[in-house]
Scaffold this motif. Structure first.
Motif, PDB file in Angstrom:
ATOM      1  N   VAL A  24       0.952  -1.273   0.039  1.00  0.00           N
ATOM      2  CA  VAL A  24      -0.038   0.117  -0.065  1.00  0.00           C
ATOM      3  C   VAL A  24       0.946   1.139   0.020  1.00  0.00           C
ATOM      4  CG1 VAL A  24      -1.968   1.476   0.980  1.00  0.00           C
ATOM      5  CG2 VAL A  24      -2.012  -1.182   1.169  1.00  0.00           C
ATOM      6  N   GLU A  25       0.905   2.064  -1.097  1.00  0.00           N
ATOM      7  CA  GLU A  25       1.626   3.014  -1.031  1.00  0.00           C
ATOM      8  C   GLU A  25       0.911   4.297  -1.642  1.00  0.00           C
ATOM      9  OE1 GLU A  25       4.347   3.367  -4.887  1.00  0.00           O
ATOM     10  OE2 GLU A  25       4.312   1.303  -4.475  1.00  0.00           O
ATOM     11  N   ARG A  26       1.511   5.486  -1.037  1.00  0.00           N
ATOM     12  CA  ARG A  26       0.949   6.626  -1.383  1.00  0.00           C
ATOM     13  C   ARG A  26       1.325   7.175  -2.727  1.00  0.00           C
ATOM     14  NH1 ARG A  26       0.801  12.449   2.219  1.00  0.00           N
ATOM     15  NH2 ARG A  26      -0.298  13.437   0.586  1.00  0.00           N
ATOM     16  N   VAL A  27       0.631   7.580  -3.587  1.00  0.00           N
ATOM     17  CA  VAL A  27       0.919   8.051  -5.022  1.00  0.00           C
ATOM     18  C   VAL A  27       0.376   9.545  -5.376  1.00  0.00           C
ATOM     19  CG1 VAL A  27       1.499   5.609  -5.849  1.00  0.00           C
ATOM     20  CG2 VAL A  27      -0.801   6.748  -6.323  1.00  0.00           C
ATOM     21  N   MET A  64      -8.139  11.841   4.817  1.00  0.00           N
ATOM     22  CA  MET A  64      -7.865  11.974   5.993  1.00  0.00           C
ATOM     23  C   MET A  64      -6.394  11.185   6.456  1.00  0.00           C
ATOM     24  SD  MET A  64     -11.424  11.111   7.985  1.00  0.00           S
ATOM     25  CE  MET A  64     -11.531   9.466   7.284  1.00  0.00           C
ATOM     26  N   ASN A  65      -5.658  10.869   5.524  1.00  0.00           N
ATOM     27  CA  ASN A  65      -4.378  10.306   5.602  1.00  0.00           C
ATOM     28  C   ASN A  65      -4.349   8.887   6.513  1.00  0.00           C
ATOM     29  OD1 ASN A  65      -1.837   9.757   4.746  1.00  0.00           O
ATOM     30  ND2 ASN A  65      -0.791  11.363   6.256  1.00  0.00           N
ATOM     31  N   GLN A  66      -5.584   8.573   6.509  1.00  0.00           N
ATOM     32  CA  GLN A  66      -5.629   6.981   7.319  1.00  0.00           C
ATOM     33  C   GLN A  66      -6.221   6.173   6.516  1.00  0.00           C
ATOM     34  OE1 GLN A  66      -7.968   8.252  10.758  1.00  0.00           O
ATOM     35  NE2 GLN A  66      -6.463   9.736  11.425  1.00  0.00           N
ATOM     36  N   ILE A  67      -5.385   5.121   6.123  1.00  0.00           N
ATOM     37  CA  ILE A  67      -5.672   4.087   5.361  1.00  0.00           C
ATOM     38  C   ILE A  67      -5.580   2.718   6.369  1.00  0.00           C
ATOM     39  CG2 ILE A  67      -5.069   2.402   3.463  1.00  0.00           C
ATOM     40  CD1 ILE A  67      -6.028   5.150   2.689  1.00  0.00           C
ATOM     41  N   HIS A  68      -6.853   2.592   7.228  1.00  0.00           N
ATOM     42  CA  HIS A  68      -6.546   1.755   8.378  1.00  0.00           C
ATOM     43  C   HIS A  68      -6.618   0.322   7.918  1.00  0.00           C
ATOM     44  CE1 HIS A  68      -8.522   4.790  11.432  1.00  0.00           C
ATOM     45  NE2 HIS A  68      -7.515   5.093  10.850  1.00  0.00           N
ATOM     46  N   ALA A 135       0.494   0.955  12.049  1.00  0.00           N
ATOM     47  CA  ALA A 135      -0.335   1.988  12.733  1.00  0.00           C
ATOM     48  C   ALA A 135       0.459   3.115  13.223  1.00  0.00           C
ATOM     49  CB  ALA A 135      -0.913   1.228  13.957  1.00  0.00           C
ATOM     50  N   LYS A 136       1.748   2.933  13.716  1.00  0.00           N
ATOM     51  CA  LYS A 136       2.513   4.026  14.187  1.00  0.00           C
ATOM     52  C   LYS A 136       2.872   4.961  12.972  1.00  0.00           C
ATOM     53  CE  LYS A 136       4.879   2.529  18.282  1.00  0.00           C
ATOM     54  NZ  LYS A 136       6.301   2.269  18.932  1.00  0.00           N
ATOM     55  N   VAL A 137       3.022   4.482  11.761  1.00  0.00           N
ATOM     56  CA  VAL A 137       3.378   5.204  10.697  1.00  0.00           C
ATOM     57  C   VAL A 137       2.179   6.054   9.932  1.00  0.00           C
ATOM     58  CG1 VAL A 137       4.159   5.290   8.145  1.00  0.00           C
ATOM     59  CG2 VAL A 137       5.278   3.714  10.020  1.00  0.00           C
ATOM     60  N   ILE A 138       0.994   5.378   9.789  1.00  0.00           N
ATOM     61  CA  ILE A 138      -0.180   6.041   9.369  1.00  0.00           C
ATOM     62  C   ILE A 138      -0.979   6.683  10.477  1.00  0.00           C
ATOM     63  CG2 ILE A 138      -0.292   4.485   7.528  1.00  0.00           C
ATOM     64  CD1 ILE A 138      -2.842   3.228   8.638  1.00  0.00           C
ATOM     65  N   ILE A 139      -0.896   6.405  11.558  1.00  0.00           N
ATOM     66  CA  ILE A 139      -1.653   7.176  12.714  1.00  0.00           C
ATOM     67  C   ILE A 139      -0.661   7.652  13.810  1.00  0.00           C
ATOM     68  CG2 ILE A 139      -3.782   7.268  14.154  1.00  0.00           C
ATOM     69  CD1 ILE A 139      -4.843   4.913  12.452  1.00  0.00           C
ATOM     70  N   PRO A 140       0.207   8.652  13.464  1.00  0.00           N
ATOM     71  CA  PRO A 140       1.028   8.971  14.463  1.00  0.00           C
ATOM     72  C   PRO A 140       0.475   9.402  15.749  1.00  0.00           C
ATOM     73  CG  PRO A 140       1.188  10.447  12.379  1.00  0.00           C
ATOM     74  CD  PRO A 140       0.131   9.443  12.234  1.00  0.00           C
ATOM     75  N   LYS A 141      -0.691   9.853  15.781  1.00  0.00           N
ATOM     76  CA  LYS A 141      -1.293  10.360  17.108  1.00  0.00           C
ATOM     77  C   LYS A 141      -1.286   9.134  18.090  1.00  0.00           C
ATOM     78  CE  LYS A 141      -6.035   9.782  16.146  1.00  0.00           C
ATOM     79  NZ  LYS A 141      -7.366  10.538  15.894  1.00  0.00           N
ATOM     80  N   PHE A 142      -1.130   7.968  17.617  1.00  0.00           N
ATOM     81  CA  PHE A 142      -1.252   6.665  18.673  1.00  0.00           C
ATOM     82  C   PHE A 142       0.135   6.316  19.036  1.00  0.00           C
ATOM     83  CE2 PHE A 142      -5.240   4.724  16.664  1.00  0.00           C
ATOM     84  CZ  PHE A 142      -6.288   5.487  17.307  1.00  0.00           C
ATOM     85  N   LYS A 143       0.422   7.070  20.176  1.00  0.00           N
ATOM     86  CA  LYS A 143       1.881   6.954  20.750  1.00  0.00           C
ATOM     87  C   LYS A 143       1.997   5.660  21.345  1.00  0.00           C
ATOM     88  CE  LYS A 143       3.435  11.175  19.551  1.00  0.00           C
ATOM     89  NZ  LYS A 143       3.292  11.148  18.195  1.00  0.00           N
ATOM     90  N   LYS A 144       1.038   5.232  22.274  1.00  0.00           N
ATOM     91  CA  LYS A 144       1.157   4.176  23.162  1.00  0.00           C
ATOM     92  C   LYS A 144       0.735   2.957  22.525  1.00  0.00           C
ATOM     93  CE  LYS A 144       0.576   6.926  27.262  1.00  0.00           C
ATOM     94  NZ  LYS A 144       0.047   7.051  28.596  1.00  0.00           N
ATOM     95  N   GLN A 145       1.362   1.703  22.935  1.00  0.00           N
ATOM     96  CA  GLN A 145       0.870   0.448  22.289  1.00  0.00           C
ATOM     97  C   GLN A 145      -0.350   0.190  22.741  1.00  0.00           C
ATOM     98  OE1 GLN A 145       3.385  -0.890  20.471  1.00  0.00           O
ATOM     99  NE2 GLN A 145       4.806   0.343  20.849  1.00  0.00           N
TER     100      GLN A 145
END
Length: 182
Positions: A24-27, A64-68, A135-145
């Motif tokens: 899955v890559e952003r283009v 939203m830059n979030q490809i869950h 998840a850390k890459v696409i949703i950086p607001k999730f800092k904690k495991q």
């Protein structure tokens, strides 16, 4: 124009398949409002005769830059065909698939609150190390495991074991999950 595209895609035939993420890559996008992603998935199970290839390449769009769905190694992906006959991901709809047992795929709905319609599964340990990294890459607001585990492996279906492992408790066969969508 965006409204028109949404109306067209909402009335299109939906094709579904269980896919294994290859990439899955952003283009570059033609539309400054939407981010575009190129997705390559191996078809593990098709729910429609239209998907005949063993690999599907499709684009998805989000603002939203979030490809869950890319957090999971496997997912039921729902696509439609555009005017050119190419597959396009339908508003990033997906269903996580986490287990294959006896030739059947099993998963869950993220927004399902009650597991009553789900089957208990023998405690199956699932390694989520790669999911956490994505998840850390696409949703950086999730800092904690713990936030990642809670968001993508809900406690009604999974039991937390440690930062890299959860145990599946309740799941549904992929066929049942598809029926709920249509």
């Amino acid at each position: 124009m965006i409204l028109l595209a949404n109306i067209v895609y909402s009335q299109s035939k939906i094709y579904a398949f269980v896919g294994k993420k290859i990439s899955v890559e952003r283009v570059k996008s033609d539309d400054s409002f939407y981010l575009k992603y190129k997705n390559i998935y191996k078809v593990e199970q098709s729910f429609d005769n239209e998907i005949k290839a063993d690999t599907v390449v499709f684009n998805s769009f989000t603002h939203m830059n979030q490809i869950h769905y890319s957090i999971y190694d496997y997912a039921i992906i729902y696509v439609v065909k555009n005017d050119k006959g190419d597959f396009v991901h339908k508003r990033t709809y997906f269903t996580p698939i986490v287990l294959k047992e006896n030739g059947k795929w099993y998963g869950f709905e993220l927004n399902e609150k009650k597991p009553e319609n789900y089957l208990p599964v023998k405690p199956y340990k699932l390694c989520i190390k790669n999911s956490r990294k994505t998840a850390k890459v696409i949703i950086p607001k999730f800092k904690k495991q713990k936030h990642i585990v809670e968001a993508f492996y809900p406690s009604q279906f999974f039991e937390y074991v440690n930062k890299n492992t959860v145990k599946a408790r309740f799941l549904q066969p992929a066929e049942n999950l598809i029926k709920q969508k249509f």
